[in-house]
Design a protein around this motif. Structure first.
Motif, PDB file in Angstrom:
ATOM      1  N   LEU A 256       8.051  -4.565   6.722  1.00 43.59           N
ATOM      2  CA  LEU A 256       6.984  -3.709   6.205  1.00 43.59           C
ATOM      3  C   LEU A 256       7.476  -2.306   5.870  1.00 43.59           C
ATOM      4  CD1 LEU A 256       4.093  -4.732   8.627  1.00 43.59           C
ATOM      5  CD2 LEU A 256       4.227  -5.244   6.191  1.00 43.59           C
ATOM      6  N   VAL A 257       8.562  -1.871   6.503  1.00 42.18           N
ATOM      7  CA  VAL A 257       9.100  -0.541   6.230  1.00 42.18           C
ATOM      8  C   VAL A 257       9.412  -0.376   4.748  1.00 42.18           C
ATOM      9  CG1 VAL A 257      11.065   0.997   6.641  1.00 42.18           C
ATOM     10  CG2 VAL A 257       9.979  -0.188   8.565  1.00 42.18           C
ATOM     11  N   ASP A 258       9.882  -1.453   4.124  1.00 38.72           N
ATOM     12  CA  ASP A 258      10.291  -1.394   2.723  1.00 38.72           C
ATOM     13  C   ASP A 258       9.215  -1.919   1.781  1.00 38.72           C
ATOM     14  OD1 ASP A 258      13.074  -0.461   3.100  1.00 38.72           O
ATOM     15  OD2 ASP A 258      13.268  -2.347   4.194  1.00 38.72           O
ATOM     16  N   ALA A 259       7.959  -1.930   2.252  1.00 38.52           N
ATOM     17  CA  ALA A 259       6.865  -2.454   1.438  1.00 38.52           C
ATOM     18  C   ALA A 259       6.743  -1.687   0.120  1.00 38.52           C
ATOM     19  CB  ALA A 259       5.559  -2.382   2.211  1.00 38.52           C
ATOM     20  N   ARG A 260       6.518  -2.453  -0.942  1.00 34.95           N
ATOM     21  CA  ARG A 260       6.428  -1.879  -2.291  1.00 34.95           C
ATOM     22  C   ARG A 260       5.382  -2.657  -3.077  1.00 34.95           C
ATOM     23  NH1 ARG A 260       8.911  -3.640  -6.832  1.00 34.95           N
ATOM     24  NH2 ARG A 260      10.286  -5.055  -5.662  1.00 34.95           N
ATOM     25  N   PRO A 261       4.428  -1.975  -3.733  1.00 35.93           N
ATOM     26  CA  PRO A 261       3.380  -2.699  -4.459  1.00 35.93           C
ATOM     27  C   PRO A 261       3.935  -3.388  -5.697  1.00 35.93           C
ATOM     28  CG  PRO A 261       3.222  -0.354  -4.917  1.00 35.93           C
ATOM     29  CD  PRO A 261       4.283  -0.514  -3.861  1.00 35.93           C
ATOM     30  N   VAL A 262       3.506  -4.621  -5.910  1.00 33.56           N
ATOM     31  CA  VAL A 262       3.945  -5.394  -7.077  1.00 33.56           C
ATOM     32  C   VAL A 262       2.772  -5.672  -8.012  1.00 33.56           C
ATOM     33  CG1 VAL A 262       4.910  -7.599  -7.846  1.00 33.56           C
ATOM     34  CG2 VAL A 262       5.873  -6.442  -5.855  1.00 33.56           C
ATOM     35  N   ALA A 263       1.656  -6.127  -7.445  1.00 33.24           N
ATOM     36  CA  ALA A 263       0.505  -6.489  -8.277  1.00 33.24           C
ATOM     37  C   ALA A 263      -0.768  -6.272  -7.468  1.00 33.24           C
ATOM     38  CB  ALA A 263       0.605  -7.948  -8.733  1.00 33.24           C
ATOM     39  N   GLY A 264      -1.863  -6.119  -8.186  1.00 34.53           N
ATOM     40  CA  GLY A 264      -3.146  -6.010  -7.518  1.00 34.53           C
ATOM     41  C   GLY A 264      -3.602  -4.585  -7.319  1.00 34.53           C
ATOM     42  N   ASP A 265      -4.437  -4.411  -6.320  1.00 33.13           N
ATOM     43  CA  ASP A 265      -5.139  -3.150  -6.074  1.00 33.13           C
ATOM     44  C   ASP A 265      -4.202  -2.102  -5.470  1.00 33.13           C
ATOM     45  OD1 ASP A 265      -6.881  -1.179  -4.593  1.00 33.13           O
ATOM     46  OD2 ASP A 265      -8.449  -2.398  -5.530  1.00 33.13           O
ATOM     47  N   ARG A 266      -3.883  -1.072  -6.237  1.00 34.00           N
ATOM     48  CA  ARG A 266      -2.951  -0.045  -5.764  1.00 34.00           C
ATOM     49  C   ARG A 266      -3.571   0.797  -4.639  1.00 34.00           C
ATOM     50  NH1 ARG A 266       2.010   1.947  -7.739  1.00 34.00           N
ATOM     51  NH2 ARG A 266       2.735   3.457  -6.190  1.00 34.00           N
ATOM     52  N   THR A 267      -4.870   1.036  -4.732  1.00 35.33           N
ATOM     53  CA  THR A 267      -5.547   1.813  -3.677  1.00 35.33           C
ATOM     54  C   THR A 267      -5.469   1.106  -2.339  1.00 35.33           C
ATOM     55  OG1 THR A 267      -7.067   2.761  -5.299  1.00 35.33           O
ATOM     56  CG2 THR A 267      -7.728   2.878  -2.997  1.00 35.33           C
ATOM     57  N   LEU A 268      -5.579  -0.211  -2.356  1.00 27.01           N
ATOM     58  CA  LEU A 268      -5.479  -0.981  -1.111  1.00 27.01           C
ATOM     59  C   LEU A 268      -4.093  -0.819  -0.507  1.00 27.01           C
ATOM     60  CD1 LEU A 268      -6.804  -2.973   0.845  1.00 27.01           C
ATOM     61  CD2 LEU A 268      -6.021  -4.839  -0.647  1.00 27.01           C
ATOM     62  N   PHE A 269      -3.069  -0.840  -1.341  1.00 27.11           N
ATOM     63  CA  PHE A 269      -1.709  -0.617  -0.835  1.00 27.11           C
ATOM     64  C   PHE A 269      -1.580   0.771  -0.222  1.00 27.11           C
ATOM     65  CE2 PHE A 269       2.480   1.291  -1.555  1.00 27.11           C
ATOM     66  CZ  PHE A 269       3.266   0.444  -0.782  1.00 27.11           C
ATOM     67  N   GLU A 270      -2.164   1.776  -0.831  1.00 37.14           N
ATOM     68  CA  GLU A 270      -2.075   3.142  -0.303  1.00 37.14           C
ATOM     69  C   GLU A 270      -2.797   3.246   1.035  1.00 37.14           C
ATOM     70  OE1 GLU A 270      -3.702   5.327  -3.519  1.00 37.14           O
ATOM     71  OE2 GLU A 270      -1.844   5.282  -4.722  1.00 37.14           O
ATOM     72  N   ARG A 271      -3.911   2.535   1.178  1.00 35.67           N
ATOM     73  CA  ARG A 271      -4.622   2.531   2.462  1.00 35.67           C
ATOM     74  C   ARG A 271      -3.774   1.858   3.533  1.00 35.67           C
ATOM     75  NH1 ARG A 271     -10.133  -0.265   1.115  1.00 35.67           N
ATOM     76  NH2 ARG A 271     -10.430  -0.047   3.382  1.00 35.67           N
ATOM     77  N   PHE A 272      -3.106   0.778   3.163  1.00 38.80           N
ATOM     78  CA  PHE A 272      -2.189   0.123   4.100  1.00 38.80           C
ATOM     79  C   PHE A 272      -1.081   1.087   4.531  1.00 38.80           C
ATOM     80  CE2 PHE A 272       2.176  -1.480   3.798  1.00 38.80           C
ATOM     81  CZ  PHE A 272       2.286  -2.108   5.039  1.00 38.80           C
ATOM     82  N   THR A 273      -0.519   1.819   3.584  1.00 36.48           N
ATOM     83  CA  THR A 273       0.571   2.745   3.891  1.00 36.48           C
ATOM     84  C   THR A 273       0.127   3.793   4.906  1.00 36.48           C
ATOM     85  OG1 THR A 273       1.513   2.430   1.690  1.00 36.48           O
ATOM     86  CG2 THR A 273       2.193   4.389   2.891  1.00 36.48           C
ATOM     87  N   VAL A 274      -1.055   4.348   4.704  1.00 32.12           N
ATOM     88  CA  VAL A 274      -1.569   5.358   5.634  1.00 32.12           C
ATOM     89  C   VAL A 274      -1.773   4.747   7.015  1.00 32.12           C
ATOM     90  CG1 VAL A 274      -3.546   6.840   6.155  1.00 32.12           C
ATOM     91  CG2 VAL A 274      -2.630   6.741   3.818  1.00 32.12           C
ATOM     92  N   THR A 275      -2.301   3.530   7.049  1.00 29.68           N
ATOM     93  CA  THR A 275      -2.555   2.872   8.334  1.00 29.68           C
ATOM     94  C   THR A 275      -1.264   2.533   9.060  1.00 29.68           C
ATOM     95  OG1 THR A 275      -4.594   1.901   7.443  1.00 29.68           O
ATOM     96  CG2 THR A 275      -3.681   0.885   9.427  1.00 29.68           C
ATOM     97  N   PHE A 276      -0.280   2.042   8.312  1.00 32.51           N
ATOM     98  CA  PHE A 276       0.952   1.552   8.934  1.00 32.51           C
ATOM     99  C   PHE A 276       1.883   2.676   9.354  1.00 32.51           C
ATOM    100  CE2 PHE A 276       5.422   0.178   8.378  1.00 32.51           C
ATOM    101  CZ  PHE A 276       5.475  -0.764   9.401  1.00 32.51           C
ATOM    102  N   HIS A 277       2.043   3.681   8.512  1.00 31.69           N
ATOM    103  CA  HIS A 277       3.045   4.712   8.789  1.00 31.69           C
ATOM    104  C   HIS A 277       2.469   5.783   9.715  1.00 31.69           C
ATOM    105  CE1 HIS A 277       6.369   3.326   6.354  1.00 31.69           C
ATOM    106  NE2 HIS A 277       5.512   2.996   5.411  1.00 31.69           N
TER     107      HIS A 277
END
Length: 859
Positions: free
Chosen positions: A145-166
């Motif tokens: 997960l440290v190297d997680a990078r968005p590929v497709a889909g909802d970019r906002t959801l990825f940003e929310r994941f980043t805030v939660t995880f990091h």
């Protein structure tokens, strides 16, 4: 290929794109060509990863639409854009919420074509809520997960994941876990990088070492890679070299092959450009370069592991014996981050290092008080920091010494080094103030046996941080020689306005500061054997929580005058006053009902909302105990009145509200058999832990139950519609449409428990303290369904519960019931029968009179 993708593919603009199989083969052919020419390093792998990204986006768009936001996220080597020819494609399919049927159709439509292509996909399907806690037992997944990078889909959801995880705690866990994984991996290779047939991915000095070094640096101190023994050019050269070898191994073997065997060494040396008349010479030169680069990777990893701090906050690291800023320049510009430095030191029981204090000392005068707490989150951080625990006094003293405390609170600065020559206090006013907090801290964390009664009060406080805040400001008014308590209240009011504190918290802090001398005056200067003295003091404090706070404030304040001031005799007087006042509040307050001319009633009526007529308020309050006006805010009372409007026989009106870390349930209904028992049973059946509560009944049969509880399983937070489901079940059980017994039995079967009680149960009856009620006090192990079982036994004996006071001290339940039978106090024979039933039930030796006998767990 699956049927869902049998037709032509188009991009987002509607243009035709190659079919997936053709697109994948074209990407692979491009990578094969680069690898054959010895150029299968970072650039070529990055291009290949980009083309795989495009393929995944193509399949993502073609899949059936999901019912909610979803994102496809690259992980691990794919996330780093180091995807080799036959590497697994590691993906996180992240949904915003619980996965439904439409989402499952999307998953099949997205993943099946990939599987049909023969691609090895390492997919993880998760919901965003899954990342609210760290998966401590799955370190490999966390590293990916440290190297997680968005590929497709909802970019906002990825940003929310980043805030939660990091989060700092997650980073610290990853760094610690990574160290364990590194040691285990190196051990498999006998802890040496000089393998004649090395694994270019796993061996010491191989690609995983470079990735580990980058990960540790990114999680702890990103500047480590610029300060270490390996410069950026050599690091990139080593990584590119190892990737070119790995790409060649994949190409020649036709599979995910990472061991550079003797046979493969001879096959790849020449394509990689090594000269020599014989294959042996080519191999020797290649392997010499390999070990040189492997040594570079290994040296870097060792240096990073030795130098990396433990992440303890954003831009904060634990270095040996203390905490400091990782980037002092960045910290100097962010005064709102400084408090976290001291909070981290308290949490990790260490010092704040001098260089960090110097950063604050050199910059603190540039900022105003508002700059330190600009957001609601920063203000919440302050209150969390002020909770009494070991290390708080030392950190507050450091904050004072470096100028931060006075700049955050200009009111406190006014008493810095202030001397009041009363020949009574032994310290300056500022140090006296900080010592009061140290005294409270000791009661909370290292309480001596002689003061355990006071220490137990700290454990039971609902908001101990407000007591620390009150202590911090209780003497700020001594900057002038007038009535310092009044001046302290005025100055504290300015502070609480800046912090946007809610009215309820402000009233409590103002009460404590204004009255911080009252308990000592009553205890030491009045005859506390006189019931009127106790009654008047009880009227001042009003409720048990304020009594506990004022008692602890008094003890901490007196002891901070000098080491000799708080004598055992004074401690005894204070404790006796506390006990007498507590008994008056809890044992007789049900006798004191709200009258038409009750203090505070006129303000409540004059400030009422337009939708509530005055007669409705007076009718609602009629017959409730006076203390209700102090327990509930005006807004809460108005809400309770609304719940009581137009209530019919079988109606159950419910209000569920989040109260910081706890929840508050309010139930208004007409009196029913087993009512309180059923409410407690439903809460227990959902796994709720009851903290405190009040059950009140008016002479007209209107019941108002207020219960605060903790939802440790986060049922209400994590499940859509959970509040409605809880209210529905509660309404069905209370109204008699459903039975809670089976729900409790299922709950018992799902929990682990111990059979041995920790505390002997105590059952006490008191027919003297109240004019109207028999008071039943029960001290017992806190257990699943305890209140349900107790109140059910009371009802089985034909008794009515008019008032219940619930409290929990650690794992011990202390519950007080005001009960009658036939409108009168209980007779000796009824008390004897009820005591016998209760003792058998609490001792676990009898199943009579119990429809359900649960195991030990939170109530």
């Amino acid at each position: 290929m699956s049927d869902a993708h049998a037709g032509p593919f188009t991009d987002m603009n509607g243009s035709a794109t190659p079919p997936p199989a053709q697109a994948l083969e074209s990407a692979r052919e491009e990578l094969r060509d680069a690898t054959t020419r010895g150029l299968g390093g970072r650039a070529a792998l990055g291009r290949y990863a980009a083309r795989v990204d495009a393929l995944l986006r193509q399949l993502f768009e073609a899949a059936p639409a999901p019912a909610q936001p979803v994102a496809a996220i690259a992980l691990g080597g794919y996330g780093r854009r180091q995807l080799c020819l036959w590497s697994d494609i590691d993906l996180l399919i992240l949904f915003e919420g619980p996965i439904g049927a439409a989402d499952e159709r999307f998953l099949r439509g997205f993943l099946t074509p990939l599987w049909d292509l023969g691609v090895v996909v390492g997919q993880q399907v998760r919901e965003l809520a899954d990342f609210s806690t760290v998966e401590s037992d799955n370190p490999e997944f966390l590293l990916a997960l440290v190297d997680a990078r968005p590929v497709a889909g909802d970019r906002t959801l990825f940003e929310r994941f980043t805030v939660t995880f990091h989060q700092p705690a997650t980073h610290a866990h990853i760094v610690s876990s990574l160290g364990t994984l590194i040691d285990a991996r190196h051990a498999r290779f006998n802890d040496t990088l000089y393998q004649l047939e090395p694994d270019v991915k796993e061996a010491p000095g191989a690609l995983r070492d470079l990735t580990a070094a980058r990960t540790i640096a990114s999680m702890s101190d990103p500047t480590l890679l610029t300060r270490g023994p390996v410069d950026a050019a050599r690091l990139e050269e080593a990584e590119d070299y190892l990737l070119r070898i790995r790409s060649m191994l994949h190409l020649i073997s036709g599979r995910n092959q990472n061991v550079l065997s003797h046979e493969l060494q001879e096959k790849i040396a020449e394509p990689l450009g090594y000269a020599g008349a014989q294959p042996q010479q080519q191999v020797e030169r290649m392997m010499s370069d390999y070990f040189r680069h492997a040594r570079t990777a290994n040296r870097l990893l060792q240096w990073v592991r030795d130098s990396a701090p433990t992440p303890v906050g954003t831009n904060l690291g634990l270095f040996g014996r203390g905490v400091r800023f990782i980037n002092p320049i960045k910290a100097a510009r962010r005064p709102d981050s400084w408090l976290r430095l001291f909070a981290a030191a308290v949490e990790h029981q260490c010092d704040v290092l001098e260089d960090a204090l110097t950063v604050i000392r050199q910059n603190v005068s540039r900022f105003a008080a508002e700059d330190f707490f600009p957001t609601p989150e920063s203000r919440d951080e302050l209150l969390r920091f002020l909770k009494p625990r070991a290390g708080l006094y030392a950190r507050l003293s450091e904050m004072h010494d470096c100028g931060l405390l006075g700049q955050m609170f200009p009111e406190f600065q006014a008493i810095s080094w202030r001397v009041v020559r009363d020949f009574y206090h032994k310290y300056t006013v500022d140090e006296h103030t900080l010592l009061t907090i140290r005294n409270l801290e000791r009661l909370a964390s290292a309480c001596p046996p002689s003061r355990e009664p006071f220490g137990s009060l700290v454990e039971d406080l609902e908001k101990p941080e407000l007591l620390v805040l009150s202590l911090l400001f209780h003497d700020v008014g001594k900057w002038k020689d007038e009535d310092h308590a009044t001046e302290s209240v005025r100055m504290a009011d300015h502070m609480m306005t800046r912090l946007h504190m809610p009215a309820e918290s402000r009233e409590l802090v103002e009460f404590l500061i204004r009255n911080h001398l009252q308990m000592s005056r009553v205890a030491f200067q009045r005859d506390t054997e006189d019931p009127e003295i106790v009654k008047n003091f009880a009227a001042l404090v009003g409720i048990e929580e304020r009594l506990k706070l004022l008692c602890l404030m008094t003890v901490a304040d007196i002891e901070a005058v000098s080491p000799e001031t708080l004598t055992p005799w004074k401690e005894e007087l204070l404790w006796r006053l506390y006990v007498d006042t507590y008994n008056h509040l809890t044992l007789s307050y049900a006798d004191e009902l709200i009258g038409r001319h009750q203090a505070g009633l006129s303000d409540l009526l004059s400030s009422r909302p337009a939708d509530i007529p005055e007669p409705e308020i007076t009718q609602f309050l009629e017959g409730l105990p006076r203390r209700y006006l102090q327990l509930a805010s005006p807004e809460a009372i108005y809400a309770h009145v609304r719940l009581s409007q137009n209530i019919a026989k079988d109606d159950v009106h419910i209000r569920l509200e989040r109260k910081e870390s706890a929840w508050e349930l309010t139930v208004v209904t007409l009196d029913k058999p087993f009512l309180f028992s059923n409410i407690c049973g439903v809460l227990s059946s959902f796994g709720m832990d009851i903290l405190r509560g009040h059950a009140m009944t008016t002479p007209k049969g209107l019941v108002l139950d207020i219960v605060q509880f903790i939802d440790e399983e986060r049922f209400l937070e994590l499940n859509v519609g959970a509040g409605e489901r809880f209210s529905e079940v509660l309404g069905d059980v209370v109204s008699g449409r459903a039975d809670v017994t089976e729900r409790l039995r299922r709950r018992e079967q799902s929990v682990l428990h111990k059979a041995t009680p920790r505390f002997p149960a105590v059952v006490r009856f008191d027919n003297q303290s109240s004019r109207r009620y028999t008071i039943l006090e029960i001290n017992a192990d806190d257990a699943l369904g305890l209140l349900y079982r107790i109140s059910r036994l009371i009802s089985h004996q034909g008794c009515d519960v008019d008032l219940v006071l619930i409290s929990t001290e650690g794992k011990k339940a202390i519950d007080v019931f005001h009960i009658t039978k036939g409108g009168a106090k209980l007779t000796e024979s009824t008390q004897h029968a009820l005591r016998a039933d209760l003792q058998r039930m609490l001792g676990g030796s009898d199943e009579a009179n119990q429809e359900y006998r649960p195991a030990e767990q939170s109530r």
